[in-house]
Scaffold this motif. Structure first.
Motif, PDB file in Angstrom:
ATOM      1  N   GLN A 180       9.203  12.064   5.818  1.00  0.00           N
ATOM      2  CA  GLN A 180       8.965  10.636   5.567  1.00  0.00           C
ATOM      3  C   GLN A 180       7.741  10.435   4.688  1.00  0.00           C
ATOM      4  O   GLN A 180       7.759   9.654   3.740  1.00  0.00           O
ATOM      5  CB  GLN A 180       8.745   9.904   6.885  1.00  0.00           C
ATOM      6  CG  GLN A 180      10.033   9.446   7.535  1.00  0.00           C
ATOM      7  CD  GLN A 180       9.751   8.659   8.800  1.00  0.00           C
ATOM      8  OE1 GLN A 180       8.666   8.737   9.373  1.00  0.00           O
ATOM      9  NE2 GLN A 180      10.734   7.903   9.235  1.00  0.00           N
ATOM     10  N   GLY A 206       8.731  11.600   1.283  1.00  0.00           N
ATOM     11  CA  GLY A 206       9.802  10.779   0.717  1.00  0.00           C
ATOM     12  C   GLY A 206       9.295   9.421   0.262  1.00  0.00           C
ATOM     13  O   GLY A 206       9.522   9.008  -0.878  1.00  0.00           O
ATOM     14  N   VAL A 207       8.594   8.719   1.166  1.00  0.00           N
ATOM     15  CA  VAL A 207       8.051   7.404   0.804  1.00  0.00           C
ATOM     16  C   VAL A 207       7.038   7.572  -0.319  1.00  0.00           C
ATOM     17  O   VAL A 207       7.026   6.810  -1.295  1.00  0.00           O
ATOM     18  CB  VAL A 207       7.401   6.716   2.029  1.00  0.00           C
ATOM     19  CG1 VAL A 207       6.771   5.392   1.624  1.00  0.00           C
ATOM     20  CG2 VAL A 207       8.430   6.496   3.113  1.00  0.00           C
ATOM     21  N   VAL A 241       8.906   8.037  -3.694  1.00  0.00           N
ATOM     22  CA  VAL A 241       9.515   6.818  -4.248  1.00  0.00           C
ATOM     23  C   VAL A 241       8.434   5.925  -4.853  1.00  0.00           C
ATOM     24  O   VAL A 241       8.553   5.458  -5.998  1.00  0.00           O
ATOM     25  CB  VAL A 241      10.295   6.068  -3.141  1.00  0.00           C
ATOM     26  CG1 VAL A 241      10.732   4.699  -3.635  1.00  0.00           C
ATOM     27  CG2 VAL A 241      11.495   6.895  -2.704  1.00  0.00           C
ATOM     28  N   LEU A 242       7.360   5.698  -4.084  1.00  0.00           N
ATOM     29  CA  LEU A 242       6.289   4.832  -4.580  1.00  0.00           C
ATOM     30  C   LEU A 242       5.616   5.449  -5.811  1.00  0.00           C
ATOM     31  O   LEU A 242       5.308   4.753  -6.780  1.00  0.00           O
ATOM     32  CB  LEU A 242       5.251   4.575  -3.479  1.00  0.00           C
ATOM     33  CG  LEU A 242       5.769   3.818  -2.246  1.00  0.00           C
ATOM     34  CD1 LEU A 242       4.664   3.642  -1.211  1.00  0.00           C
ATOM     35  CD2 LEU A 242       6.304   2.445  -2.659  1.00  0.00           C
ATOM     36  N   ILE A 271      -1.146   7.447   8.699  1.00  0.00           N
ATOM     37  CA  ILE A 271       0.099   7.580   7.948  1.00  0.00           C
ATOM     38  C   ILE A 271       0.018   6.792   6.645  1.00  0.00           C
ATOM     39  O   ILE A 271       0.356   7.290   5.572  1.00  0.00           O
ATOM     40  CB  ILE A 271       1.290   7.104   8.813  1.00  0.00           C
ATOM     41  CG1 ILE A 271       1.497   8.093   9.966  1.00  0.00           C
ATOM     42  CG2 ILE A 271       2.558   6.964   7.979  1.00  0.00           C
ATOM     43  CD1 ILE A 271       2.627   7.740  10.893  1.00  0.00           C
ATOM     44  N   THR A 272      -0.478   5.545   6.743  1.00  0.00           N
ATOM     45  CA  THR A 272      -0.606   4.718   5.538  1.00  0.00           C
ATOM     46  C   THR A 272      -1.568   5.359   4.544  1.00  0.00           C
ATOM     47  O   THR A 272      -1.278   5.414   3.344  1.00  0.00           O
ATOM     48  CB  THR A 272      -1.116   3.310   5.911  1.00  0.00           C
ATOM     49  OG1 THR A 272      -0.387   2.865   7.053  1.00  0.00           O
ATOM     50  CG2 THR A 272      -0.944   2.347   4.777  1.00  0.00           C
ATOM     51  N   ILE A 325       0.082   8.230   2.791  1.00  0.00           N
ATOM     52  CA  ILE A 325       1.047   7.796   1.783  1.00  0.00           C
ATOM     53  C   ILE A 325       0.325   7.228   0.556  1.00  0.00           C
ATOM     54  O   ILE A 325       0.696   7.515  -0.582  1.00  0.00           O
ATOM     55  CB  ILE A 325       2.029   6.766   2.381  1.00  0.00           C
ATOM     56  CG1 ILE A 325       2.930   7.475   3.393  1.00  0.00           C
ATOM     57  CG2 ILE A 325       2.861   6.097   1.294  1.00  0.00           C
ATOM     58  CD1 ILE A 325       3.880   6.568   4.125  1.00  0.00           C
TER      59      ILE A 325
END
Lengths: 251, 224
Positions: free
Chosen positions: B25, B28-29, B32-33, B92-93, B96
């Motif tokens: 995750q 993946g995230v 994409v971003l 997590i944020t 990312i």
């Protein structure tokens, strides 16, 4: 993945309203999860002396405990930035740390111990560390203790994020320094060819650090009260007996 | 001690597998971003849009010029020190955010190179038959640039999956963090880390297969 995105958006929208959120949630406790037998994981279960003591404190305070595990080097940053309320990872009270944080009453009394690979006859006490390579955990108090020795400039200190026991057993370093209690425990329970080298060389007392704020001080007082109760009713001693076969919570 | 503890390794597989989704995750995230951001940067750079172009150059320079771990520490521990409300950025944020910005800086440059690499005669031909700039980009330049950029972008994605192993320093227990804690409990380092290594390897191997498939599809127009 979708929830993560929503989370991210929520986080951004929450930025403005954050200070309004209520304080009284679970007590957030940071630990490394990598310090046997104080905090470690077996089959996905967080265990250890520090987990048991903290759970008892939480029960006494009537508050739920929420454990946050992170590499040791990240724990004080998490405390500083308000993401956890305290650290339960055998934090030794030092002058340096007292400048930045306030501490609860000590709940573990211990000493610093030199450990070598089994059969090492060159290092048999702390004095023998002269001219040797010695491993300590990054950010731990043992590095400071070594640097205070009069012959500190002759010791090659290597700091480790983790796994220093293994590197000593492999012979990559001559010795490591850790607290006597967990060193003895590692030697007893784990399949590594290690031995204690000489007696302990410094007294250490471990406690819970809190932010030096009004809320931090109030929390510290509450934890102290719980600790006193647990000490009086023998809970602390029995948790210590369970893990170490001896009471390390008394001076 | 001298023999591999296979039982322990097998017992660890289901435990560590539960942390693999988080690792995927994060990557993946982040991917994409980062792709979206990188495309914007690349377009800004190719078209040399004033002001934005200069800002993008500084952004790319910073995020490519500093270690990812430093950036993660800045987002997670540094920002709340300046603005205390930013504590709501969880591990997590922050991970990312770090992955997105770090890798978008690299990816922007390879996307830009791919766009610039499309032969100039293609652009001229498209314009000569009256295509607008938008049509030119959509129909002529980007499809050709995608084919060129794909292998390097896939490389960055693979790199990003492995970079998620830094997240445990921010308190995010992903695959690597879970492995470190299990190893600390058992002291069976080799066994624990070889299980984790094989998991990362399998994931990356599956992505390589995907890349191979995509390359064949994108190359159809060029094969004879």
């Amino acid at each position: 993945m979708k929830t993560l995105l929503i989370n991210t958006l929520l986080t951004i929208s929450l930025l403005a309203s954050a200070p309004l959120l209520a304080q009284e949630g679970p007590l957030r406790v940071g630990m490394s999860g990598q310090y046997f037998p104080f905090t470690f994981v077996e089959q996905d279960e967080l265990k250890g002396f520090d987990v048991d003591v903290m759970n008892a404190i939480g029960e006494e305070m009537g508050r739920e405990i929420q454990y946050e595990t992170a590499n040791f080097s990240g724990l004080f940053g998490m405390l500083e930035s308000g993401r956890i309320d305290t650290v339960a990872n055998q934090i030794t009270i030092t002058e340096e740390r007292q400048k930045a944080y306030i501490f609860s009453d000590p709940y573990v009394y211990d000493g610093a111990q030199v450990v070598t690979k089994k059969g090492n006859t060159e290092v048999e006490s702390v004095e023998d560390l002269k001219g040797k390579t010695v491993a300590v955990n990054l950010g731990s108090n043992f590095e400071a203790l070594l640097r205070e020795l009069p012959y500190a400039d002759q010791i090659d200190i290597k700091t480790y994020e983790s796994n220093l026991e293994r590197d000593t057993a492999l012979g990559r370093v001559d010795a490591f320094v850790m607290d006597r209690v967990s060193a003895s425990q590692i030697i007893k329970e784990k399949p590594l060819p290690l031995e204690l080298a000489g007696p302990t060389f410094s007294q250490i007392t471990n406690a819970y650090p809190f932010r030096d704020t009004e809320a931090g001080r109030a929390l510290r007082d509450e934890v102290n009260q719980a600790l006193a109760t647990l000490r009086d009713n023998g809970t602390l001693a029995s948790i210590s007996e369970k893990w170490f076969g001896t009471d390390i919570t008394q001076p | 001690m001298d023999v591999l503890n296979v039982d322990y390794m097998l017992g660890l597989v289901p435990v560590l597998l539960t942390y693999l989704p988080l690792t995927l995750q994060l990557a993946g995230v982040g991917m994409v971003l980062a792709l979206i951001l990188a495309c914007l940067f690349a377009v800004v750079r190719v078209l040399r849009i004033p002001v934005l172009n200069q800002l993008t150059i500084v952004f790319i320079s910073f995020f490519r010029g500093t270690p990812l771990l430093v950036q993660l520490f800045l987002f997670y521990y540094g920002l709340p020190q300046l603005v205390s409300a930013l504590t709501v950025i969880d591990g997590i944020t922050a991970t990312i955010m770090g992955l997105t910005m770090h890798f978008s800086a690299y990816m922007a440059e390879s996307i830009r190179a791919a766009i610039v690499g499309v032969d100039r005669s293609q652009t001229e031909a498209a314009l000569s038959i009256g295509m607008t700039n938008g049509q030119l980009m959509r129909r002529i330049v980007l499809p050709q640039a995608t084919r060129v950029a794909l292998p390097t972008l896939m490389n960055y994605f693979i790199d990003m999956i492995k970079a998620t192993s830094l997240a445990f320093t921010l308190g995010v227990t992903e695959l690597m963090g879970a492995t470190q804690k299990e190893a600390a409990g058992s002291f069976l380092y080799f066994e624990a880390f070889i299980v984790a290594a094989i998991m990362y390897w399998i994931v990356v191997e599956m992505l390589s297969k995907l890349q191979h498939y995509l390359e064949i599809r994108l190359n159809k127009a060029y094969s004879r």
